[in-house]
Design a protein around this motif. Structure first.
Motif, PDB file in Angstrom:
ATOM      1  N   UNK A   3      84.303   0.847  34.333  1.00 28.02           N
ATOM      2  CA  UNK A   3      82.903   1.212  34.521  1.00 28.02           C
ATOM      3  C   UNK A   3      82.058  -0.052  34.539  1.00 28.02           C
ATOM      4  N   UNK A   4      80.994  -0.008  35.275  1.00 36.32           N
ATOM      5  CA  UNK A   4      80.028  -1.089  35.338  1.00 36.32           C
ATOM      6  C   UNK A   4      78.649  -0.468  35.274  1.00 36.32           C
ATOM      7  N   UNK A   5      77.672  -1.286  34.960  1.00 39.64           N
ATOM      8  CA  UNK A   5      76.329  -0.728  34.869  1.00 39.64           C
ATOM      9  C   UNK A   5      75.300  -1.728  35.344  1.00 39.64           C
ATOM     10  N   UNK A   6      74.176  -1.185  35.713  1.00 41.75           N
ATOM     11  CA  UNK A   6      73.010  -1.963  36.119  1.00 41.75           C
ATOM     12  C   UNK A   6      71.786  -1.150  35.740  1.00 41.75           C
ATOM     13  N   UNK A   7      70.648  -1.815  35.705  1.00 44.09           N
ATOM     14  CA  UNK A   7      69.416  -1.091  35.394  1.00 44.09           C
ATOM     15  C   UNK A   7      68.303  -1.567  36.317  1.00 44.09           C
ATOM     16  N   UNK A   8      67.340  -0.700  36.509  1.00 43.65           N
ATOM     17  CA  UNK A   8      66.175  -1.010  37.325  1.00 43.65           C
ATOM     18  C   UNK A   8      64.924  -0.546  36.602  1.00 43.65           C
ATOM     19  N   UNK A   9      63.892  -1.345  36.708  1.00 43.69           N
ATOM     20  CA  UNK A   9      62.593  -1.020  36.124  1.00 43.69           C
ATOM     21  C   UNK A   9      61.563  -1.144  37.246  1.00 43.69           C
ATOM     22  N   UNK A  10      60.595  -0.255  37.298  1.00 42.79           N
ATOM     23  CA  UNK A  10      59.547  -0.297  38.323  1.00 42.79           C
ATOM     24  C   UNK A  10      58.208  -0.075  37.650  1.00 42.79           C
ATOM     25  N   UNK A  21      65.704  -5.685  38.824  1.00 42.33           N
ATOM     26  CA  UNK A  21      67.064  -5.166  38.696  1.00 42.33           C
ATOM     27  C   UNK A  21      67.859  -6.128  37.823  1.00 42.33           C
ATOM     28  N   UNK A  22      68.663  -5.569  36.928  1.00 42.83           N
ATOM     29  CA  UNK A  22      69.547  -6.372  36.085  1.00 42.83           C
ATOM     30  C   UNK A  22      70.926  -5.733  36.063  1.00 42.83           C
ATOM     31  N   UNK A  27      74.655 -11.348  36.150  1.00 46.48           N
ATOM     32  CA  UNK A  27      74.556 -12.000  37.452  1.00 46.48           C
ATOM     33  C   UNK A  27      73.164 -11.766  38.042  1.00 46.48           C
ATOM     34  N   UNK A  28      72.660 -10.573  37.869  1.00 41.83           N
ATOM     35  CA  UNK A  28      71.270 -10.278  38.203  1.00 41.83           C
ATOM     36  C   UNK A  28      70.542 -10.037  36.893  1.00 41.83           C
ATOM     37  N   UNK A  45      65.414  -9.068  46.122  1.00 43.06           N
ATOM     38  CA  UNK A  45      66.499  -8.306  46.726  1.00 43.06           C
ATOM     39  C   UNK A  45      66.020  -6.908  47.070  1.00 43.06           C
ATOM     40  N   UNK A  46      66.944  -6.080  47.533  1.00 47.55           N
ATOM     41  CA  UNK A  46      66.637  -4.684  47.815  1.00 47.55           C
ATOM     42  C   UNK A  46      67.947  -3.899  47.761  1.00 47.55           C
TER      43      UNK A  46
END
Length: 142
Positions: A3-10, A21-22, A27-28, A45-46
């Motif tokens: 599993x991997x994860x990322x998060x986004x805040x707006x 984005x992290x 890496x991000x 990025x997008x």
């Protein structure tokens, strides 16, 4: 299973909003994204760029492992991926992911190379995930 994860805040909404984005790996880390980075070429990025990077990486790794399984242990694979976002009714839809592979693999026939690359295109996890047309151009040097 991995599993991997990322998060986004707006913050803010619509064209005036700004996001970040992290990724778990770091890496991000608070990489900016928003309307300007997605549609106006502003730095950041997008989502489609991230999909293109993921697809290029996944396909290239799948091709590499298939080549190793076929007895090839020397060579170079370079993949470019272009993801197309088109208008779809009131919203948008990813309609294409175009892979372009350039390879140098000593001792492989054109037919074996094409078969391995085509199989990787069809079966890499990101290709299987995408609900769009996936194309592949391939060239073998030498």
């Amino acid at each position: 299973m991995t599993t991997n994860s990322a998060s986004a805040r707006y913050e803010g909404f619509g064209k005036n909003g700004k996001g970040a984005i992290s990724t778990r790996s770091g890496v991000l880390s608070d990489q900016p994204y928003g309307f300007g980075t997605r549609f106006e070429g502003q730095p950041g990025t997008n989502p489609e760029e991230l999909i293109a990077a993921a697809h290029a990486a996944c396909f290239t790794m799948a091709t590499s492992f298939a080549l190793a399984s076929a007895g090839h242990d020397v060579g170079t694979l370079e993949t470019n991926c272009v993801v197309t976002l088109d208008k779809d009714g009131a919203g948008f839809k990813v309609t294409r992911s175009e892979l372009s592979l350039s390879a140098t693999i000593p001792g492989i026939s054109q037919e074996d190379f094409a078969s391995i690359a085509d199989d990787a295109k069809a079966n890499c996890p990101i290709s299987k995930l995408l609900n769009c047309e996936v194309t592949l151009e391939k060239s073998l040097a030498g």
